[in-house]
Design a protein around this motif. Structure first.
Motif, short mmCIF file in Angstrom:
data_model
loop_
_atom_site.label_atom_id
_atom_site.label_comp_id
_atom_site.label_asym_id
_atom_site.label_seq_id
_atom_site.Cartn_x
_atom_site.Cartn_y
_atom_site.Cartn_z
N LEU A 66 19.18 -29.45 18.61
CA LEU A 66 20.34 -30.25 19.03
C LEU A 66 21.12 -30.77 17.83
N ASN A 67 22.45 -30.60 17.87
CA ASN A 67 23.38 -31.22 16.94
C ASN A 67 24.27 -32.18 17.71
N VAL A 68 24.72 -33.25 17.03
CA VAL A 68 25.56 -34.27 17.67
C VAL A 68 26.60 -34.77 16.68
N MET A 78 25.14 -36.69 13.39
CA MET A 78 23.75 -37.11 13.36
C MET A 78 23.18 -37.04 11.94
N TRP A 79 22.47 -38.10 11.56
CA TRP A 79 21.84 -38.18 10.24
C TRP A 79 20.33 -38.16 10.44
N ALA A 80 19.76 -36.98 10.35
CA ALA A 80 18.34 -36.81 10.67
C ALA A 80 17.45 -37.60 9.72
N SER A 81 17.73 -37.55 8.43
CA SER A 81 16.83 -38.19 7.47
C SER A 81 16.85 -39.70 7.60
N ARG A 82 18.01 -40.31 7.80
CA ARG A 82 18.06 -41.76 7.96
C ARG A 82 17.44 -42.17 9.30
N THR A 83 17.62 -41.35 10.32
CA THR A 83 16.98 -41.64 11.60
C THR A 83 15.46 -41.62 11.46
N ARG A 126 3.24 -33.94 16.94
CA ARG A 126 3.99 -34.80 17.85
C ARG A 126 5.24 -34.04 18.30
N VAL A 127 5.91 -34.56 19.33
CA VAL A 127 7.05 -33.83 19.89
C VAL A 127 8.38 -34.52 19.57
N HIS A 128 9.46 -33.76 19.79
CA HIS A 128 10.85 -34.18 19.53
C HIS A 128 11.01 -34.50 18.05
N ASP A 129 11.08 -33.45 17.28
CA ASP A 129 10.88 -33.45 15.83
C ASP A 129 12.17 -33.64 15.05
N LEU A 130 12.13 -34.58 14.10
CA LEU A 130 13.18 -34.73 13.08
C LEU A 130 12.66 -34.39 11.69
N LEU A 131 11.45 -33.88 11.61
CA LEU A 131 10.87 -33.52 10.31
C LEU A 131 11.50 -32.28 9.72
N GLY A 132 11.66 -31.27 10.56
CA GLY A 132 12.18 -29.99 10.08
C GLY A 132 13.64 -29.83 10.42
N THR A 133 14.12 -28.62 10.31
CA THR A 133 15.51 -28.34 10.68
C THR A 133 15.55 -27.02 11.43
N ARG A 134 16.75 -26.51 11.64
CA ARG A 134 16.96 -25.32 12.45
C ARG A 134 16.49 -24.06 11.72
N CYS A 135 16.04 -23.07 12.48
CA CYS A 135 15.81 -21.76 11.88
C CYS A 135 17.17 -21.14 11.56
N HIS A 171 24.50 -29.05 11.24
CA HIS A 171 23.71 -29.94 10.40
C HIS A 171 22.25 -29.96 10.84
N ASP A 172 21.44 -30.72 10.12
CA ASP A 172 20.03 -30.86 10.48
C ASP A 172 19.90 -31.36 11.91
N VAL A 173 18.87 -30.90 12.59
CA VAL A 173 18.80 -31.00 14.04
C VAL A 173 17.73 -31.98 14.51
N LEU A 174 17.83 -32.31 15.79
CA LEU A 174 16.70 -32.85 16.54
C LEU A 174 16.11 -31.68 17.29
N ASN A 175 14.84 -31.36 17.01
CA ASN A 175 14.15 -30.26 17.69
C ASN A 175 13.53 -30.80 18.98
#
Length: 277
Positions: A66-68, A78-83, A126-135, A171-175
């Motif tokens: 997901l991108n926002v 969306m700012w994945a790292s700050r989130t 754990r689920v709903h990941d902000l650790l990684g990013t999109r393939c 940008h970096d995603v919410l998986n």
């Protein structure tokens, strides 16, 4: 895992759980948009402020990237790292997704998560990941020497073109529904998605949003895409569902869309004295 206190703390990070519970349980929702996203594809859509969006797994486990963005200014996104720092590396109910500088405000707040009780599994997943990013096709070709045009980065790129955005806006995603963690070597791992048919992830739009979602070509991630055991995971790919709901005005009583960050943006610079020009 240790119990060292979080770096970022403050009352500004707390949410009115009673309000978001009312949003989640509000009667009389009006369905204003609904679609099924086919496997290995992407699509963008709008979620107006004060609306609720639900992403679901209508046919069983499937990961979505997901991108926002702010619908009116895609520089705010969306700012994945700050989130990860302000909320968590894996988010759930009452967590917020924050936007980039110089805006820094909640884009959405999670109001429903059928996997909220998953917690941490025996592997640390754990689920709903902000650790990684999109393939993406760049890393894929580097690792396999093969071009593949339907990675999440490519799916999202195609999805946003009708809105005047390009690859540079992805940008970096919410998986969503993705189960991940860090192993004993502090390296990122992905494991099979635990979602079942009918599971969902739901959020409340704090401002007017443009969202884009990719049905990951890895499907439920039960099949390795890279490494010695890699094979095409087409057989474990499934669609995702998206629904957008308008709420009755009574459910929004006391709520207002958050303002952008109060900081002046001067960064130590002085304003010019125009009379000297």
């Amino acid at each position: 895992m240790g119990n060292y206190p979080a770096a970022y703390q403050g009352d500004q990070l707390s949410v009115d759980r009673g309000f978001y519970d009312r949003v989640a349980e509000a009667p009389g929702r009006e369905l204003v948009e609904e679609f099924i996203l086919p496997i290995r594809s992407g699509r963008a859509w709008e979620v107006p402020a004060g609306h609720v969006c639900r992403i679901s797994t209508p046919e069983g486990p499937q990961v979505g990237d997901l991108n926002v963005w702010n619908r009116h200014d895609p520089r705010e996104r969306m700012w994945a790292s700050r989130t990860r720092q302000l909320q968590a590396a894996h988010i759930s109910t009452y967590d917020r997704v924050w936007s980039t500088l110089p805006f820094l405000r909640p884009l959405f707040t999670v109001t429903g998560d059928s996997l909220a009780d998953y917690g941490t599994d025996s592997d640390g997943g754990r689920v709903h990941d902000l650790l990684g990013t999109r393939c993406d096709p760049y890393v894929n070709q580097m690792l396999t020497d093969e071009a593949f045009d339907f990675h999440c980065h490519s799916n999202l790129t195609r999805a946003v073109l009708p809105y005047g955005l390009t690859e540079f806006d992805v940008h970096d995603v919410l998986n969503v529904f993705q189960c991940t963690g860090l192993n004993d070597e502090d390296r990122y791992f992905m494991k099979a998605c635990p979602a079942k048919e009918g599971d969902y992830f739901e959020f409340f739009a704090e401002i007017d949003l443009l969202c884009a979602l990719s049905t990951c070509p890895g499907g439920d991630l039960s099949v390795h895409m890279w490494g010695p055991d890699a094979r095409d995971p087409l057989e474990v790919c499934r669609p995702l569902g998206v629904e957008v709901y308008r709420l009755d005005e009574s459910a929004l009583e006391g709520w207002s869309s958050p303002q952008r960050a109060a900081y002046s943006q001067l960064h130590g610079m002085k304003l010019p004295r125009w009379e000297d020009q």
